[in-house]
Design a protein around this motif. Structure first.
Motif, PDB file in Angstrom:
ATOM      1  N   HIS A  25     -14.896  34.054  21.760  1.00  0.00           N
ATOM      2  CA  HIS A  25     -13.973  33.520  22.755  1.00  0.00           C
ATOM      3  C   HIS A  25     -13.649  34.538  23.837  1.00  0.00           C
ATOM      4  O   HIS A  25     -13.286  34.183  24.942  1.00  0.00           O
ATOM      5  N   ARG A  26     -13.780  35.825  23.505  1.00  0.00           N
ATOM      6  CA  ARG A  26     -13.443  36.857  24.485  1.00  0.00           C
ATOM      7  C   ARG A  26     -14.339  36.795  25.709  1.00  0.00           C
ATOM      8  O   ARG A  26     -13.927  37.067  26.826  1.00  0.00           O
ATOM      9  N   GLU A  27     -15.620  36.470  25.500  1.00  0.00           N
ATOM     10  CA  GLU A  27     -16.552  36.439  26.620  1.00  0.00           C
ATOM     11  C   GLU A  27     -16.120  35.409  27.648  1.00  0.00           C
ATOM     12  O   GLU A  27     -16.154  35.662  28.856  1.00  0.00           O
ATOM     13  N   ALA A  28     -15.667  34.239  27.147  1.00  0.00           N
ATOM     14  CA  ALA A  28     -15.225  33.200  28.064  1.00  0.00           C
ATOM     15  C   ALA A  28     -13.966  33.615  28.809  1.00  0.00           C
ATOM     16  O   ALA A  28     -13.830  33.397  30.017  1.00  0.00           O
ATOM     17  N   VAL A  29     -13.022  34.259  28.087  1.00  0.00           N
ATOM     18  CA  VAL A  29     -11.780  34.727  28.723  1.00  0.00           C
ATOM     19  C   VAL A  29     -12.083  35.771  29.781  1.00  0.00           C
ATOM     20  O   VAL A  29     -11.570  35.725  30.917  1.00  0.00           O
ATOM     21  N   GLN A  30     -12.937  36.731  29.427  1.00  0.00           N
ATOM     22  CA  GLN A  30     -13.281  37.791  30.387  1.00  0.00           C
ATOM     23  C   GLN A  30     -14.014  37.224  31.594  1.00  0.00           C
ATOM     24  O   GLN A  30     -13.818  37.680  32.733  1.00  0.00           O
ATOM     25  N   ALA A  31     -14.860  36.217  31.371  1.00  0.00           N
ATOM     26  CA  ALA A  31     -15.570  35.597  32.492  1.00  0.00           C
ATOM     27  C   ALA A  31     -14.593  34.920  33.446  1.00  0.00           C
ATOM     28  O   ALA A  31     -14.733  35.022  34.678  1.00  0.00           O
ATOM     29  N   ARG A  32     -13.580  34.251  32.893  1.00  0.00           N
ATOM     30  CA  ARG A  32     -12.585  33.606  33.749  1.00  0.00           C
ATOM     31  C   ARG A  32     -11.808  34.642  34.550  1.00  0.00           C
ATOM     32  O   ARG A  32     -11.519  34.442  35.733  1.00  0.00           O
ATOM     33  N   GLU A  35     -13.964  35.925  37.391  1.00  0.00           N
ATOM     34  CA  GLU A  35     -14.059  34.941  38.465  1.00  0.00           C
ATOM     35  C   GLU A  35     -12.753  34.888  39.257  1.00  0.00           C
ATOM     36  O   GLU A  35     -12.745  34.800  40.488  1.00  0.00           O
ATOM     37  N   SER A  36     -11.616  34.963  38.529  1.00  0.00           N
ATOM     38  CA  SER A  36     -10.318  34.958  39.202  1.00  0.00           C
ATOM     39  C   SER A  36     -10.177  36.168  40.113  1.00  0.00           C
ATOM     40  O   SER A  36      -9.693  36.073  41.238  1.00  0.00           O
ATOM     41  N   THR A  37     -10.598  37.337  39.641  1.00  0.00           N
ATOM     42  CA  THR A  37     -10.530  38.556  40.445  1.00  0.00           C
ATOM     43  C   THR A  37     -11.394  38.444  41.696  1.00  0.00           C
ATOM     44  O   THR A  37     -10.989  38.839  42.799  1.00  0.00           O
ATOM     45  N   ARG A  38     -12.606  37.895  41.512  1.00  0.00           N
ATOM     46  CA  ARG A  38     -13.503  37.754  42.663  1.00  0.00           C
ATOM     47  C   ARG A  38     -12.889  36.862  43.733  1.00  0.00           C
ATOM     48  O   ARG A  38     -12.902  37.183  44.924  1.00  0.00           O
ATOM     49  N   GLU A  42     -11.726  37.826  47.700  1.00  0.00           N
ATOM     50  CA  GLU A  42     -12.196  37.085  48.867  1.00  0.00           C
ATOM     51  C   GLU A  42     -11.034  36.503  49.663  1.00  0.00           C
ATOM     52  O   GLU A  42     -11.019  36.546  50.896  1.00  0.00           O
ATOM     53  N   GLU A  43     -10.062  35.948  48.944  1.00  0.00           N
ATOM     54  CA  GLU A  43      -8.907  35.350  49.620  1.00  0.00           C
ATOM     55  C   GLU A  43      -8.060  36.410  50.313  1.00  0.00           C
ATOM     56  O   GLU A  43      -7.548  36.193  51.417  1.00  0.00           O
ATOM     57  N   ALA A  44      -7.890  37.568  49.667  1.00  0.00           N
ATOM     58  CA  ALA A  44      -7.065  38.630  50.254  1.00  0.00           C
ATOM     59  C   ALA A  44      -7.636  39.131  51.571  1.00  0.00           C
ATOM     60  O   ALA A  44      -6.895  39.495  52.484  1.00  0.00           O
ATOM     61  N   ALA A  45      -8.957  39.166  51.665  1.00  0.00           N
ATOM     62  CA  ALA A  45      -9.592  39.658  52.888  1.00  0.00           C
ATOM     63  C   ALA A  45      -9.255  38.791  54.088  1.00  0.00           C
ATOM     64  O   ALA A  45      -9.248  39.268  55.236  1.00  0.00           O
ATOM     65  N   ALA A  46      -8.975  37.512  53.844  1.00  0.00           N
ATOM     66  CA  ALA A  46      -8.696  36.599  54.953  1.00  0.00           C
ATOM     67  C   ALA A  46      -7.212  36.312  55.131  1.00  0.00           C
ATOM     68  O   ALA A  46      -6.829  35.493  55.969  1.00  0.00           O
ATOM     69  N   ASN A 109      -5.664  40.801  32.149  1.00  0.00           N
ATOM     70  CA  ASN A 109      -6.347  41.346  33.327  1.00  0.00           C
ATOM     71  C   ASN A 109      -5.306  41.635  34.393  1.00  0.00           C
ATOM     72  O   ASN A 109      -4.641  40.725  34.891  1.00  0.00           O
ATOM     73  N   THR A 110      -5.147  42.893  34.777  1.00  0.00           N
ATOM     74  CA  THR A 110      -4.088  43.271  35.717  1.00  0.00           C
ATOM     75  C   THR A 110      -4.297  42.684  37.100  1.00  0.00           C
ATOM     76  O   THR A 110      -3.372  42.628  37.898  1.00  0.00           O
ATOM     77  N   ALA A 111      -5.523  42.259  37.434  1.00  0.00           N
ATOM     78  CA  ALA A 111      -5.759  41.709  38.765  1.00  0.00           C
ATOM     79  C   ALA A 111      -5.351  40.250  38.859  1.00  0.00           C
ATOM     80  O   ALA A 111      -5.233  39.695  39.936  1.00  0.00           O
ATOM     81  N   ALA A 112      -5.175  39.598  37.729  1.00  0.00           N
ATOM     82  CA  ALA A 112      -4.827  38.186  37.738  1.00  0.00           C
ATOM     83  C   ALA A 112      -3.347  37.998  38.021  1.00  0.00           C
ATOM     84  O   ALA A 112      -2.518  38.800  37.623  1.00  0.00           O
ATOM     85  N   VAL A 113      -2.987  36.931  38.727  1.00  0.00           N
ATOM     86  CA  VAL A 113      -1.577  36.664  39.035  1.00  0.00           C
ATOM     87  C   VAL A 113      -1.132  35.340  38.431  1.00  0.00           C
ATOM     88  O   VAL A 113      -0.208  34.723  38.910  1.00  0.00           O
ATOM     89  N   ASP A 114      -1.807  34.907  37.393  1.00  0.00           N
ATOM     90  CA  ASP A 114      -1.382  33.706  36.696  1.00  0.00           C
ATOM     91  C   ASP A 114      -0.041  33.972  36.021  1.00  0.00           C
ATOM     92  O   ASP A 114       0.362  35.111  35.831  1.00  0.00           O
ATOM     93  N   GLU A 115       0.634  32.899  35.654  1.00  0.00           N
ATOM     94  CA  GLU A 115       1.944  33.027  34.987  1.00  0.00           C
ATOM     95  C   GLU A 115       1.800  33.893  33.741  1.00  0.00           C
ATOM     96  O   GLU A 115       1.014  33.581  32.851  1.00  0.00           O
ATOM     97  N   PRO A 116       2.536  35.016  33.628  1.00  0.00           N
ATOM     98  CA  PRO A 116       2.398  35.891  32.450  1.00  0.00           C
ATOM     99  C   PRO A 116       3.034  35.246  31.227  1.00  0.00           C
ATOM    100  O   PRO A 116       4.044  34.553  31.319  1.00  0.00           O
ATOM    101  N   GLU A 117       2.436  35.482  30.066  1.00  0.00           N
ATOM    102  CA  GLU A 117       3.014  34.980  28.826  1.00  0.00           C
ATOM    103  C   GLU A 117       4.231  35.795  28.430  1.00  0.00           C
ATOM    104  O   GLU A 117       5.162  35.276  27.830  1.00  0.00           O
ATOM    105  N   ALA A 118       4.233  37.081  28.766  1.00  0.00           N
ATOM    106  CA  ALA A 118       5.338  37.980  28.411  1.00  0.00           C
ATOM    107  C   ALA A 118       5.766  38.772  29.648  1.00  0.00           C
ATOM    108  O   ALA A 118       5.354  39.918  29.829  1.00  0.00           O
TER     109      ALA A 118
END
Length: 538
Positions: A25-32, A35-38, A42-46, A109-118
């Protein structure tokens, strides 16, 4: 289909593949997360500045949101303040600066800004002013995993404690949580969790420390409280114990409530671990502000004249030695502005300990309490006074003793409790206090208790007595019965008692330079204020 072991074996030689194979399951989480970081890059640049500031505002909202709405609602229904509300109440208005606010639970992932669990990993840390002095403050967030400590939160606390030690700021912990979060520390890496205890020991030696019990505090938080200078507890919502009911049930099969093992009846009246039982969060936080004025840099400024006379003391203290009175009335009569901050008022009530001030000089107070067991010293009161004197020594507070003590309790129960050992430890604590020590004998002081409550031989700087006070190895009646034996007549006992009482006069002790003076009760405040100045307390 091969099991986990087979997959891991097939990935031998590639640790990264082996890890992913063992936990697919970790591979799927890390892949997400990748992708979120990427997308974020891209969004930050614009982004425009207004968009970036809006993103920052949303970022702060998410990480300052505490736990779930359900947890916050439950917290409010119990009459409790949220962690940041507690900070705002404790600190001077607008003075709190949060540190490591965006921190979150481990493995995210520190780059993600999704709602934190804690959010904040369950603890708010920072520095604020309390009565004008900088103070490091930690507030557990009981709405996040019930306040259970995560590894990121532990790092935040460690950083704050190091800052407190380096800068000399008092440290306040508003505790509400269990020990480490099991999901993050159940394995062999938990062997390092004790590092926090070592830091706490260094902290207590360096600065004033407070551990407020504002929720369920089992495991680690209980030990931190035991290693703190001041421990208030909120009645009804605060609980303190080595283990909670579920752990006790699993280990022993006993069904106990939180209040039975960790409520005020156990931890204030019983063990004496708790210094003050507050009615609610606000009362608890207000008591911390008061405590810090006695042990911190703020001090206790006063307009109360040092030479103020207290004539009412002769009405407060009964002339007949066997008649009880309330020592608290004496203390409030002589201290600055009548303020006395009592500690452990529900524990070992035959001895009073607490904080006060004379002419603006904060002091520790140790006093007999004649209306409780006649003020006799016993095992619990010996430990209570010894621990209080340790506090005064750590915080460099002068100590003022008020003696009206018939001696140490004797008998079979006292021996079974180890009274001799505890009395000896108390004597060591009294002698070990290197701050100024002032002693007053109000009506009587017999036997070893004279030394245990600041006698001249224990290094007291000044010792005074009121007229009529009696000083001796034991009371005159007991001395007469001991010397004459069981065959003595009533008349013989009466004559011997009068003879021995005459030998216990404070004027005899003063004439031999064992007392510095015999003083009128009304002048007690003036004498103590002068003595503290002469002893170098100012």
């Amino acid at each position: 289909m091969p099991g986990v072991a087979g997959v891991v074996q097939g990935a031998a030689g590639d640790p990264a593949r082996a890890c992913v194979a063992a936990y697919p399951h970790r591979e799927a989480v890390q892949a997400r997360h990748r992708e979120s970081t990427r997308r974020r890059v891209e969004e930050a640049a614009a982004m425009s500045w207004s968009e970036r500031l809006a993103e920052l505002a949303e970022f702060k909202r998410r990480y300052h949101a505490h736990g779930s709405d359900r947890a916050k609602k439950r917290n409010t229904e119990r009459g409790k303040l949220l962690a940041r509300e507690r900070m705002a109440y404790l600190c001077d208005e607008g003075s709190f600066t949060e540190l490591a606010g965006p921190a979150h639970e481990a493995g995210r992932n520190t780059a993600a800004v999704d709602e934190p669990e804690a959010p904040g990993d369950g603890v708010v840390t920072g520095v604020g002013l309390v009565v004008g002095q900088p103070v490091c403050v930690q507030a557990d967030d009981g709405t996040v995993f019930g306040g259970a400590r995560g590894t990121t939160g532990a790092r935040k606390i460690e950083r704050l404690k190091r800052l407190s030690i380096e800068r000399g700021y008092p440290y306040v912990a508003l505790l509400e949580g269990s020990a480490g979060r099991i999901q993050e520390s159940i394995g062999a890496t938990s062997a390092f969790v004790g590092a926090g205890f070592r830091t706490q020991m260094e902290l207590r030696a360096a600065v004033p420390t407070v551990a407020a019990i504002m929720g369920k505090c089992f495991g680690g938080p209980a030990f931190y409280a035991a290693l703190s200078d001041y421990v208030p507890m909120v009645a009804g919502t605060g609980f303190l114990a080595m283990s909670g009911p579920s752990v006790i049930r699993a280990g022993t099969g006993h069904q106990l409530t939180e209040d039975e093992i960790g409520g005020p009846a156990m931890q204030e009246a019983g063990t004496g671990m708790v210094d003050y039982v507050a009615t609610d969060d606000a009362d608890c936080l207000a008591s911390i502000r008061t405590f810090l004025t006695y042990v911190g840099a703020a001090g206790r400024p006063t307009a109360d004249p040092a030479d103020r006379q207290v004539p009412e003391l002769v009405e407060t203290v009964a002339e007949r030695f066997t008649k009880p009175y309330d020592m608290l009335q004496v203390l409030r009569g002589v201290l600055d502005d009548g303020d006395f901050f009592e500690l452990k008022s529900g524990h070992a009530r035959n001895l009073v300990t607490g904080l006060g001030a004379f002419d603006g000089i904060p002091v520790g107070i140790v006093a007999s309490q004649p209306n409780r067991k006649a003020g006799v010293l016993d095992t619990k009161s010996s430990v209570k006074v010894k621990n209080f004197l340790d506090l005064c020594q750590r915080r460099r507070l002068p100590v003022v003793f008020f003696q009206d003590v018939p001696g140490f309790i004797v008998g079979l129960d006292a021996e079974r409790e180890g009274q001799v050992r505890y009395a000896a430890e108390l004597l060591c604590a009294v002698a070990g206090v290197t701050t100024p020590k002032i002693t007053l004998i109000l009506r009587k002081s017999f036997g070893l208790s004279y030394l245990a409550l600041g006698g001249k031989a224990m290094g007291a700087d000044f010792v005074y007595a009121w007229p009529g006070a009696e000083i001796g190895l034991m009371g005159p009646e007991a001395a007469a019965r001991t010397i004459l034996g069981p065959g003595a007549t009533v008349d013989e006992l009466a004559k011997a008692t009068d003879d021995y009482r005459a030998q216990m006069s404070p004027y005899i002790a003063a004439g031999d330079a064992y007392l510095d003076d015999v003083i009128a009760p009304a002048g007690t405040r003036q004498v103590v204020c002068r003595a503290l100045t002469l002893a170098g307390a100012r």
